[in-house]
Design a protein around this motif. Structure first.
Motif, PDB file in Angstrom:
ATOM      1  N   HIS B 218       0.855  -1.184   0.000  1.00  0.00           N
ATOM      2  CA  HIS B 218       0.000   0.000   0.000  1.00  0.00           C
ATOM      3  C   HIS B 218       0.894   1.238   0.000  1.00  0.00           C
ATOM      4  O   HIS B 218       1.854   1.311   0.756  1.00  0.00           O
ATOM      5  N   ARG B 219       0.588   2.209  -0.877  1.00  0.00           N
ATOM      6  CA  ARG B 219       1.380   3.450  -0.863  1.00  0.00           C
ATOM      7  C   ARG B 219       0.632   4.491  -0.043  1.00  0.00           C
ATOM      8  O   ARG B 219      -0.480   4.869  -0.375  1.00  0.00           O
ATOM      9  N   GLU B 220       1.280   4.935   1.018  1.00  0.00           N
ATOM     10  CA  GLU B 220       0.623   5.798   1.987  1.00  0.00           C
ATOM     11  C   GLU B 220       0.706   7.270   1.579  1.00  0.00           C
ATOM     12  O   GLU B 220      -0.244   8.022   1.694  1.00  0.00           O
ATOM     13  N   LYS B 221       1.883   7.680   1.073  1.00  0.00           N
ATOM     14  CA  LYS B 221       2.100   9.105   0.877  1.00  0.00           C
ATOM     15  C   LYS B 221       3.244   9.348  -0.096  1.00  0.00           C
ATOM     16  O   LYS B 221       4.139   8.517  -0.236  1.00  0.00           O
ATOM     17  N   LEU B 222       3.198  10.504  -0.741  1.00  0.00           N
ATOM     18  CA  LEU B 222       4.314  10.931  -1.590  1.00  0.00           C
ATOM     19  C   LEU B 222       4.953  12.170  -0.959  1.00  0.00           C
ATOM     20  O   LEU B 222       4.282  12.946  -0.290  1.00  0.00           O
ATOM     21  N   TYR B 223       6.245  12.362  -1.183  1.00  0.00           N
ATOM     22  CA  TYR B 223       6.971  13.498  -0.578  1.00  0.00           C
ATOM     23  C   TYR B 223       7.740  14.279  -1.627  1.00  0.00           C
ATOM     24  O   TYR B 223       8.209  13.721  -2.621  1.00  0.00           O
ATOM     25  N   THR B 224       7.913  15.589  -1.392  1.00  0.00           N
ATOM     26  CA  THR B 224       8.852  16.387  -2.185  1.00  0.00           C
ATOM     27  C   THR B 224       9.974  16.841  -1.270  1.00  0.00           C
ATOM     28  O   THR B 224       9.939  16.601  -0.070  1.00  0.00           O
ATOM     29  N   GLY B 225      10.943  17.554  -1.844  1.00  0.00           N
ATOM     30  CA  GLY B 225      11.996  18.139  -1.020  1.00  0.00           C
ATOM     31  C   GLY B 225      13.326  17.463  -1.247  1.00  0.00           C
ATOM     32  O   GLY B 225      13.442  16.497  -2.002  1.00  0.00           O
TER      33      GLY B 225
END
Lengths: 586, 237
Positions: B218-225
């Motif tokens: 399961h993919r919970e979240k995506l991030y930048t930075g």
């Protein structure tokens, strides 16, 4: 109790394209089983991607599900990886909408589009846990019915089916299901139910007829019940504008073979090509009005979100006023963001100019089907185009910017000689040489050659198929011919598969055990070259001591009883004889 | 010109379709919704829709990201209600917001993803936990984890993906399924798939010890930075 979702998930993680087995697509229709007197599954004996491209499925799904008191769900042939896992885990074949096992439905209706899908029919029955032969099924097993083009000679399948619907069934199928619901209230038992249904037009109950053989050859059909008609007349829709047509068909998640909206311009074809079964069994020609086409197209785009709409028929450029219709569609479909496409182009300038209009900016390649390379042979098959027509059409297409062409030919046509076959190579070579300068570079030409299969209810129904060895010889002749010229992409149909197609297209009930044996030996998806095993089929023929040539290579006489003579497709035998004689006089 | 970004969740059974299928699904839903799509310039104009970081087949997700251009103003609220009514039940719009047409695409800025891997309890939780613990410790102590990569010319090279594992934890608590949490580098500047990590764990545990076929990702979240300072997305919804 529907199929356990956890068990299914475990399997889906291990198969290719799991979305084939998911259902739940946009516009899929899940009706309450408790409120439906008749619950039917439309069974398509090929992969999801093929079945979901079939317009018949979409039409019947609409015609049944739009009625109260009945429902239709869908099932397709599971691919080999899915079949293995289903058998291993004991998962029965289930309908996509409710995930109910097929065995719990009232009616399973197989779409019979192609003889080489017959082993899949048996395999699907087996995966559903339903006995193959009708006399072995119980009162509680679903009724197994069939329809589609192959039901115009369903005899090889007769022992497996309870009933066939002959002809177009979008108007009749709901009537049939309603009648079943009514009759069933009296609890008549399956045998009596079928006998009563046989009185309806277009219904063929094979168990009510006993084939009579004379010296091993079919001599007639004996009626076993006085209520069964002597000949069964086909159903056809008299007015397409009034017949049910889906404007919100199921939209698949995965890409299918024909992944676009479809509006049918007309049914039937007035050309009368003598090899073409569709041209005979879908008579007469019936047009959809252009107002109806435009409004249907508009609703279809709104209901599906497709960006392409196919204007389909057996010969779309024969639609009167097609020019104006395309203009109107361009104007009325979401600011020209929806593309039209035209299948089945004729080889003439008018068709090319239309293709040029509708294919703006998507110029891949144009497909033409001259079928035969000499004018004489084209006259035999009544594909009335001259060599000049071909050159003019290609010239127009090259002028409009097309550089790729695909040509369809056949080998093994009646009266064909080696010269006719060699002419395929020389015609393609001359086309390429002639247009090299005009196009600025060599045209890309791909040539696909299939083998002629004589089909029931056509003027060529009496003709034998060309023997296998000679078909292979002619294919090799072509391979050598095209091999000498660079830049041709030449493909041909597996000769063994075409032989099998002819056997079942012209065969009778004696073939049923052969079909069962081939299935037991592992034959599946015989229409797919990567799955087709001629060796296995030959093994089945040997074991049952059946000679394929007896069916495929037999020349019928005009007074022979044909296995489909009790089915009336609306075309007089006299007309077929006249057409056949005229063909042979060329 | 209006530019919106949106987030969506994908649940079973839609997890079984590919990225291309997802794009097709969204485009068809958009056309049905009659929202004023903006089209790209050129010979073959197409709607300007991007879905960040393709979701692998079989993976469910809580907060995926998409971006879309419209020819006329569309409010984020209207977008959610109008498009939402054209989407199947297992695809839910969870948020939407305006983006200035000039800003860098969110999709291009995605650089990491948090995955939750639900590990099966077979034959029993304790054994699975110990196997997984051992395998993960071994994997994380390695300096190099090489992944094969084919270039466009079919040349095979190897890259070290050990630095791409930003965080890996096992969650082993009473009353919760056994879970492996993976924060992995992702996006155009390089990344690694959770399935590759699972494959490596299986190898570390010794083949046949762990059966990962029934594990769910399961993919919970995506991030930048940048490295070290990850920003959860979407920032402005």
């Amino acid at each position: 109790m529907s199929v356990d979702l956890m068990k299914l998930k475990e399997i889906l993680a291990m198969v290719q394209k799991p979305a084939r087995y998911l259902g739940n697509e946009w516009n899929a229709c899940l009706k309450d089983h408790r409120e439906a007197g008749m619950r039917m599954v439309f069974a398509f004996p090929d992969l999801y991607e093929v079945g979901m491209s079939n317009q018949g499925l979409k039409i019947l799904y609409e015609s049944v599900n739009s009625r109260p008191g009945m429902l239709m769900e869908r099932v397709f042939a599971p691919a080999a990886d899915m079949e293995d896992l289903m058998r291993e885990k004991g998962l029965p074949l289930f309908a996509l909408e409710s995930r109910e096992p097929l065995s719990r439905f009232d009616v399973i209706g197989f779409s019979l589009q192609y003889e080489l899908s017959y082993t899949n029919v048996l395999n699907m029955l087996d995966l559903a846990g339903i006995p193959l032969y009708h006399h072995k099924r119980s009162e509680t097993d679903p009724l197994i019915i069939g329809g589609g083009p192959c039901s115009f000679n369903p005899e090889p399948l007769a022992p497996f089916f309870d009933l066939f619907v002959i002809g177009e069934s979008e108007e009749f199928l709901p009537v049939l299901l309603d009648t079943m619901t009514e009759l069933r209230m009296e609890n008549p038992g399956k045998k009596e139910l079928l006998a009563r249904l046989s009185g309806l037009d277009g219904v063929y109950v094979p168990s009510l007829y006993e084939p009579v053989y004379d010296q091993g050859l079919l001599a007639g059909m004996e009626k076993l019940d006085p209520r069964a008609p002597g000949t069964i007349r086909k159903h056809y829709v008299s007015d397409l504008d009034c017949a049910p047509y889906p404007t919100a068909p199921v939209v698949p998640y995965i890409q299918t073979v024909h992944d676009r909206a479809v509006v049918e311009l007309f049914r039937g074809c007035g050309r009368g090509c003598r090899f073409c079964q569709a041209g005979y069994i879908f008579r007469p020609v019936r047009r959809r009005s252009s107002e109806n086409i435009v409004s249907t197209a508009r609703e279809l785009i709104a209901g599906t979100g497709y960006d392409e709409i196919s204007l389909s028929s057996l010969s779309s450029t024969d639609y009167p006023g097609l020019d104006a219709l395309i203009c109107e569609l361009d104007n009325s479909l979401s600011d020209g963001r929806v593309k039209c496409s035209l299948p089945s182009l004729r080889l003439d300038s008018y068709s090319v100019s239309l293709a040029d209009r509708v294919h703006r900016g998507r110029r891949s390649s144009l497909t033409f089907a001259p079928e035969a390379a000499t004018e004489r042979l084209r006259k035999v098959i009544k594909k009335n185009i001259s060599e000049k027509d071909i050159f003019t059409a290609v010239a127009d297409a090259v002028e409009a910017g097309w550089q790729g062409f695909k040509f369809y030919f056949m080998v093994g046509l009646p009266t064909e000689t080696v010269e006719d076959v060699e002419a395929i190579v020389s015609l393609c070579r001359r086309l390429r040489q002639h247009f090299k300068q005009q196009a600025g570079r060599a045209l890309k030409i791909s040539v696909s050659v299939s083998t002629f299969v004589p089909k029931a209810h056509t003027p060529f129904q009496w003709e034998p198929q060309l023997p296998l060895a000679e078909v292979i010889e002619r294919q090799q002749l072509l391979r050598r011919g095209f091999g000498k010229i660079a830049g041709f992409d030449f493909s041909w149909h597996e000769a063994g598969a075409s032989l099998l197609e002819a056997v079942f297209a012209r065969g009778d009930r004696t073939l049923a055990p052969l079909l069962e044996r081939a299935w037991q030996l592992g034959c599946r998806f015989d229409g797919w070259s990567e799955h087709f095993s001629f060796d296995l089929w030959q093994k089945a023929f040997r074991e049952l001591e059946i000679e394929p040539g007896r069916y495929a290579y037999r020349r019928f006489n005009y007074d022979d009883y044909l296995p489909w003579d009790h089915l009336d497709c609306g075309v007089d035998k006299e007309l077929l004889i006249r057409e056949h004689r005229e063909a042979l006089a060329r | 010109m209006e530019r919106l970004c949106f987030s969506f969740a994908r649940t079973m059974p839609l997890a079984y379709i590919s990225h291309l299928d997802m794009m097709r699904l969204f485009l068809r839903a958009l056309r049905r919704s009659n929202l004023p799509l903006a089209y790209s310039q050129g010979y073959n104009p197409h709607p300007r829709l991007t879905l960040a970081l393709p979701l692998p087949v079989g993976v469910t997700a809580s907060e995926e990201l998409g971006e879309i251009f419209f020819a006329e103003a569309v409010s984020p609220e209207d977008f959610i209600s109008i498009l939402g009514s054209q989407l199947p039940a297992s695809l839910e719009l969870t948020g939407a917001g305006r983006l200035s047409p000039e800003s860098t695409s969110l999709a291009a800025r995605v650089c990491a993803a948090l995955y939750r891997v639900f590990v099966s309890d077979e034959p029993d939780r304790g054994t699975q936990y110990l196997l997984l613990r051992g395998a993960l410790d071994k994997l994380m102590s390695r300096e190099e984890i090489l992944m094969e990569r084919k270039s466009k010319k079919k040349k095979i090279t190897f890259i070290n993906v050990r630095p791409y594992i930003l965080k890996a934890e096992i969650i082993y608590k009473e009353g919760r399924p056994l879970e492996l949490s993976l924060l992995l580098k992702a996006g155009s500047s390089g990344g690694v798939s959770p399935f590759f990590i699972i494959e490596q764990l299986k190898m570390e545990a010794g083949s046949g010890l762990m059966d990962a076929s029934s594990w769910h990702v399961h993919r919970e979240k995506l991030y930048t930075g940048q490295n070290g300072s990850l920003q959860p997305l979407p920032e402005r919804m």
